[in-house]
Design an enzyme around this catalytic site. Sequence first.
Site, PDB file in Angstrom:
ATOM      1  N   ASP A 147       0.298  -4.347  11.638  1.00 53.87           N
ATOM      2  CA  ASP A 147      -0.954  -4.061  10.965  1.00 53.87           C
ATOM      3  C   ASP A 147      -0.880  -3.208   9.718  1.00 53.87           C
ATOM      4  O   ASP A 147      -0.411  -2.096   9.687  1.00 53.87           O
ATOM      5  CB  ASP A 147      -1.968  -3.166  11.957  1.00 53.87           C
ATOM      6  CG  ASP A 147      -3.193  -3.386  11.407  1.00 53.87           C
ATOM      7  OD1 ASP A 147      -3.566  -3.646  10.439  1.00 53.87           O
ATOM      8  OD2 ASP A 147      -4.152  -2.836  12.258  1.00 53.87           O
ATOM      9  N   TRP A 187      -5.807 -10.613   3.333  1.00 49.25           N
ATOM     10  CA  TRP A 187      -5.262 -10.423   1.860  1.00 49.25           C
ATOM     11  C   TRP A 187      -4.398 -11.677   1.451  1.00 49.25           C
ATOM     12  O   TRP A 187      -3.715 -11.860   2.206  1.00 49.25           O
ATOM     13  CB  TRP A 187      -4.787  -9.052   1.745  1.00 49.25           C
ATOM     14  CG  TRP A 187      -5.854  -7.937   1.911  1.00 49.25           C
ATOM     15  CD1 TRP A 187      -7.161  -8.041   2.289  1.00 49.25           C
ATOM     16  CD2 TRP A 187      -5.566  -6.621   2.119  1.00 49.25           C
ATOM     17  NE1 TRP A 187      -7.709  -6.852   2.561  1.00 49.25           N
ATOM     18  CE2 TRP A 187      -6.759  -5.923   2.302  1.00 49.25           C
ATOM     19  CE3 TRP A 187      -4.400  -5.919   1.638  1.00 49.25           C
ATOM     20  CZ2 TRP A 187      -6.916  -4.532   2.630  1.00 49.25           C
ATOM     21  CZ3 TRP A 187      -4.609  -4.551   2.147  1.00 49.25           C
ATOM     22  CH2 TRP A 187      -5.564  -3.807   2.024  1.00 49.25           C
ATOM     23  N   ASP A 207     -12.018  -6.666  10.691  1.00 50.87           N
ATOM     24  CA  ASP A 207     -12.342  -6.560  12.257  1.00 50.87           C
ATOM     25  C   ASP A 207     -13.419  -7.261  12.675  1.00 50.87           C
ATOM     26  O   ASP A 207     -14.624  -7.078  11.932  1.00 50.87           O
ATOM     27  CB  ASP A 207     -12.264  -5.041  12.481  1.00 50.87           C
ATOM     28  CG  ASP A 207     -10.876  -4.670  12.240  1.00 50.87           C
ATOM     29  OD1 ASP A 207      -9.960  -5.264  11.811  1.00 50.87           O
ATOM     30  OD2 ASP A 207     -10.866  -3.406  12.665  1.00 50.87           O
TER      31      ASP A 207
END
Length: 381
Positions: A147, A187, A207
Amino acid sequence: MRIRIPASFFMLLFVAILSAQAQTSPAPTPPMGWNSWNHFACKVTAADVRGAANAIASNGMKEAGYIYVNVDDCWQGGRDEQGRIQPNKNFGDMKALADYVHSKGLKFGIYSSPGPETCAGFTGSYQHEEQDAKAYAEWGVDYLKYDWCSASQVYPVSQIREVYKKMHDALQKTGRPIVFSLCQYGWDLVWRWGKDVGGNLWRTTGDIQDRYDSMATIGFGQAGLEPFAGAGHWNDPDMLEIGNGGMRHDEYITHMTLWCLLAAPLLAGNDLTRVTPEDQAILLNKEVIAVDQDPKSAQGHRVSAEGPLEVWAKPLADGSVAVGLFSRGGAFPVKVNFKDLGFTGSVHVRDLWLHKDLGSFEGEFTAQVPRHGAVLVRVWK
Ligand code: GLA
């Protein structure tokens, strides 16, 4: 004498190579399992993870294909003098936890960040990539969600591909097959390069939240990403919220229907030790799950959108097509034209939620769809 090799031979060879590659991937179909984040967030403990493993192994989920038991953020402590990553007091011994999950016939997943800190401020893998990959392999980790989080503090976003590749190479070096899950919120059009840096799946959005508008915005927003998914490498519209209590039954039906049409990873995000029979039935419907896991590995696409009404279709390996009929507004009849699916004449229709053959139809099929709901059918000639 020249030997002429027919073009069909090269075609067959190409198909054989592609399918061999898909089979050696740790994620030949979209990964299924459970992840701690959506329900437990940072309160998660090893006991919760064992509880989830016990539940999956005994409530029918394992047989339905839910195999991964994944710890998300907040398991980490600091590093010791040798730089080795340590679990915090809520976790204790990670190898023992992995062993426990494996003893149930399940696989164990973990979480880190390429930055110095994870999104919740725990220790990340920055400058310890190989050391962490080695630790994960020693513990018996089968899945890593990686992440981005604080990585923006130490890398320009233009280096995002190299940063992910670095961890992929470190995982490869361990020799252990580990599913590599990219999480950087979509992204830089990650679906265009996620596979090239070794990603088995990549988050395409921010999210998810346990609300209809969040789920629907993400799910229906996946239209157009279907060319980028395939066996071994999947678009990830985030984990499931089914059973967390923020949506109505029909809304969770939409969630599962859409995620299966999208060939999305199916990671339950609820407390599996406290689940209602209604929510459990949504997670366990085998005909619906089969759409997600279908060996053709095609991600579904939007067929039509008219106001709040949408029709989505996913071609399946046996030549049939899974069709989702959705209303993002009130209760409405929703229609699919068979010619939009490439079918003419009389077409068979089966309702997958109800496990019921509905008969043969000419030209079109219409279902009454509840507010924010979905009907999922399989159609074939
Ligand atoms: C990010 C991710 C979430 C979750 C949290 C944990 O927000 O997108 O899925 O992993 O971090 O901190």
